[in-house]
Motif scaffolding. Structure first.
Motif, PDB file in Angstrom:
ATOM      1  N   LEU A  41       0.772  -1.223  -0.053  1.00  0.00           N
ATOM      2  CA  LEU A  41      -0.068   0.044  -0.037  1.00  0.00           C
ATOM      3  C   LEU A  41       0.969   1.347  -0.012  1.00  0.00           C
ATOM      4  O   LEU A  41       0.625   2.278  -0.692  1.00  0.00           O
ATOM      5  N   VAL A  42       1.800   1.342   0.788  1.00  0.00           N
ATOM      6  CA  VAL A  42       3.094   2.280   0.857  1.00  0.00           C
ATOM      7  C   VAL A  42       3.524   2.579  -0.871  1.00  0.00           C
ATOM      8  O   VAL A  42       3.412   3.596  -1.056  1.00  0.00           O
ATOM      9  N   CYS A  43       3.786   1.625  -1.501  1.00  0.00           N
ATOM     10  CA  CYS A  43       4.375   1.714  -2.703  1.00  0.00           C
ATOM     11  C   CYS A  43       3.253   2.115  -3.524  1.00  0.00           C
ATOM     12  O   CYS A  43       3.487   2.871  -4.525  1.00  0.00           O
ATOM     13  N   ALA A  44       2.038   1.812  -3.550  1.00  0.00           N
ATOM     14  CA  ALA A  44       0.986   2.132  -4.507  1.00  0.00           C
ATOM     15  C   ALA A  44       0.493   3.497  -4.238  1.00  0.00           C
ATOM     16  O   ALA A  44       0.390   4.389  -5.349  1.00  0.00           O
ATOM     17  N   ILE A  45       0.547   4.113  -3.128  1.00  0.00           N
ATOM     18  CA  ILE A  45       0.136   5.621  -2.746  1.00  0.00           C
ATOM     19  C   ILE A  45       1.299   6.348  -3.196  1.00  0.00           C
ATOM     20  O   ILE A  45       1.323   7.479  -3.792  1.00  0.00           O
ATOM     21  N   THR A  46       2.498   6.157  -2.575  1.00  0.00           N
ATOM     22  CA  THR A  46       3.615   6.628  -2.916  1.00  0.00           C
ATOM     23  C   THR A  46       4.125   7.032  -4.204  1.00  0.00           C
ATOM     24  O   THR A  46       4.239   8.070  -4.687  1.00  0.00           O
ATOM     25  N   SER A  47       3.811   5.873  -5.241  1.00  0.00           N
ATOM     26  CA  SER A  47       4.116   5.894  -6.440  1.00  0.00           C
ATOM     27  C   SER A  47       3.232   6.960  -7.227  1.00  0.00           C
ATOM     28  O   SER A  47       3.627   7.822  -8.040  1.00  0.00           O
ATOM     29  N   VAL A  48       2.169   7.125  -6.987  1.00  0.00           N
ATOM     30  CA  VAL A  48       0.864   7.805  -7.374  1.00  0.00           C
ATOM     31  C   VAL A  48       1.283   9.568  -7.172  1.00  0.00           C
ATOM     32  O   VAL A  48       1.552  10.353  -7.990  1.00  0.00           O
ATOM     33  N   ILE A  49       1.816   9.648  -6.117  1.00  0.00           N
ATOM     34  CA  ILE A  49       2.346  10.830  -5.518  1.00  0.00           C
ATOM     35  C   ILE A  49       3.442  11.446  -6.303  1.00  0.00           C
ATOM     36  O   ILE A  49       3.717  12.486  -6.693  1.00  0.00           O
ATOM     37  N   ALA A  50       4.318  10.342  -6.282  1.00  0.00           N
ATOM     38  CA  ALA A  50       5.899  10.671  -7.096  1.00  0.00           C
ATOM     39  C   ALA A  50       5.471  11.079  -8.366  1.00  0.00           C
ATOM     40  O   ALA A  50       6.135  11.942  -9.083  1.00  0.00           O
ATOM     41  N   LEU A  51       4.570  10.165  -8.914  1.00  0.00           N
ATOM     42  CA  LEU A  51       4.346  10.468 -10.440  1.00  0.00           C
ATOM     43  C   LEU A  51       3.744  11.859 -11.131  1.00  0.00           C
ATOM     44  O   LEU A  51       3.987  12.224 -12.065  1.00  0.00           O
ATOM     45  N   LYS A  52       3.075  12.355  -9.971  1.00  0.00           N
ATOM     46  CA  LYS A  52       2.591  13.833 -10.351  1.00  0.00           C
ATOM     47  C   LYS A  52       3.535  14.881 -10.707  1.00  0.00           C
ATOM     48  O   LYS A  52       3.319  15.763 -11.237  1.00  0.00           O
ATOM     49  N   TYR A  53       4.820  14.660  -9.854  1.00  0.00           N
ATOM     50  CA  TYR A  53       5.894  15.442 -10.025  1.00  0.00           C
ATOM     51  C   TYR A  53       7.123  15.123 -10.517  1.00  0.00           C
ATOM     52  O   TYR A  53       7.872  15.951 -11.252  1.00  0.00           O
ATOM     53  N   ILE A  54       7.413  13.973 -10.929  1.00  0.00           N
ATOM     54  CA  ILE A  54       8.512  13.367 -11.443  1.00  0.00           C
ATOM     55  C   ILE A  54       8.292  12.684 -12.855  1.00  0.00           C
ATOM     56  O   ILE A  54       7.280  12.295 -13.022  1.00  0.00           O
ATOM     57  N   PRO A  55       9.167  13.219 -13.623  1.00  0.00           N
ATOM     58  CA  PRO A  55       9.163  12.630 -15.274  1.00  0.00           C
ATOM     59  C   PRO A  55       9.082  10.883 -15.034  1.00  0.00           C
ATOM     60  O   PRO A  55       9.627  10.402 -14.157  1.00  0.00           O
ATOM     61  N   LEU A  56       8.415  10.496 -15.896  1.00  0.00           N
ATOM     62  CA  LEU A  56       8.078   9.056 -15.675  1.00  0.00           C
ATOM     63  C   LEU A  56       9.437   8.157 -15.897  1.00  0.00           C
ATOM     64  O   LEU A  56       9.448   7.253 -15.038  1.00  0.00           O
ATOM     65  N   GLU A  57      10.297   8.606 -16.805  1.00  0.00           N
ATOM     66  CA  GLU A  57      11.490   7.813 -17.144  1.00  0.00           C
ATOM     67  C   GLU A  57      12.225   8.053 -15.827  1.00  0.00           C
ATOM     68  O   GLU A  57      12.978   6.947 -15.478  1.00  0.00           O
TER      69      GLU A  57
END
Length: 298
Positions: free
Chosen positions: A80-96
């Motif tokens: 769950l930590v991975c799932a939520i954190t990944s979404v937040i990170a992807l909002k600001y960080i380029p995908l690659e």
């Protein structure tokens, strides 16, 4: 010949899995940028696949639910930590850039095995660790005034949490199948996200026609990627398929440019190369003794 065929099939399954995971990350990035809540994406990622398993695999699903124990709950919590954190990170960080930093997971997994399972830390693994961290620093590019921000630490948190639930998986009773572990994660995380949406209905935003295909993509590629990973690990040699996980970097560059007009920088590509080399060194170090033994037997 049979082993070779299984390895080839395993490699193809890993490529399909990494493509599916990149599609999932791309969908997450689009949705979070358009105002949808991370919990809503977690719901689509886990609750809907669980319902599919319940409909099409009722016996296995029942077995998986009754297999719930403390280790599986802790594993699901890290998931769950991975799932939520990944979404937040992807909002600001380029995908690659996000995908490249997350590849540090292989190094974090190796260090976790050394710390908790007393696995040997060889010189090659030490060099790989140093190369991996150097790669992350290059990707983040701290010489850029806006480059060193706390948000870039989120993919590292994901790599650590991901390694944690993989290490916990190693300790789960062998009587519990990998499929049961997968369905159990869908059950726990689907239940948590459903409960949160009931308690906090403002987290839900009705998908628009433009966003609906992205929401539909999430559960489909989640099921495809997880089943491909399980099958690949069951039929192929881990040392053979491990390098194919790096295809996700290629896919992330393609989808990042296609969907979000993101072009990889020289720092991203250079740091990514360091991380890939580090991962390949760890793979070589882990399976070199087996290879030598097999040559002796021949």
């Amino acid at each position: 010949m049979q082993t070779k065929n299984h390895n080839m099939l395993g490699a193809m399954l890993i490529i399909v899995a990494t493509l599916s995971l990149t599609l999932k990350d791309s969908a997450d990035k689009y949705l979070i940028q358009h105002g949808y809540h991370p919990i809503q994406m977690v719901f689509f990622r886990f609750a809907i696949p669980f319902l599919c398993m319940l409909i099409f695999m009722p016996k296995q699903t029942k077995t998986a639910i009754f297999a719930t124990n403390g280790k599986l709950i802790l594993r699901a919590g890290l998931f769950l930590v991975c799932a939520i954190t990944s979404v937040i990170a992807l909002k600001y960080i380029p995908l690659e850039m996000y995908i490249i930093i997350v590849q540090m997971g292989s190094i974090a997994y190796m260090l976790g095995g050394t710390l908790f399972f007393k696995e040997t830390l060889t010189p090659i693994k030490i060099i790989a660790t140093l190369l991996g961290f150097a790669g992350v620093v290059i990707v983040i590019n701290p010489t850029n005034i806006s480059g060193l921000q706390w948000i870039y630490l989120l993919p590292l948190l994901i790599a650590i949490a991901n390694s944690g639930y993989n290490l916990i998986t190693k300790t789960i009773d062998s009587k519990i199948s990998l499929l049961s572990v997968l369905i159990n994660s869908f059950f726990i995380l689907g239940s948590i996200s459903s409960l949160l949406l009931l308690v906090q209905p403002q987290m839900w935003k009705t998908p628009t026609l433009e966003a609906l295909p992205y929401f539909i993509t999430i559960p489909i590629v989640t099921i495809v990627s997880q089943l491909c990973l399980i099958k690949a690990m069951n039929i192929a040699e881990a040392s053979h398929v491990a390098p194919f996980f790096y295809f996700q970097i290629v896919f992330s560059c393609i989808f990042g440019y296609w969907l979000f007009d993101e072009l990889p920088t020289y720092h991203t590509l250079g740091g990514g190369l360091f991380i890939v080399i580090a991962g390949l060194l760890i793979t070589y170090s882990n399976y070199r003794p087996i290879t030598k033994a097999s040559h002796k037997e021949c």
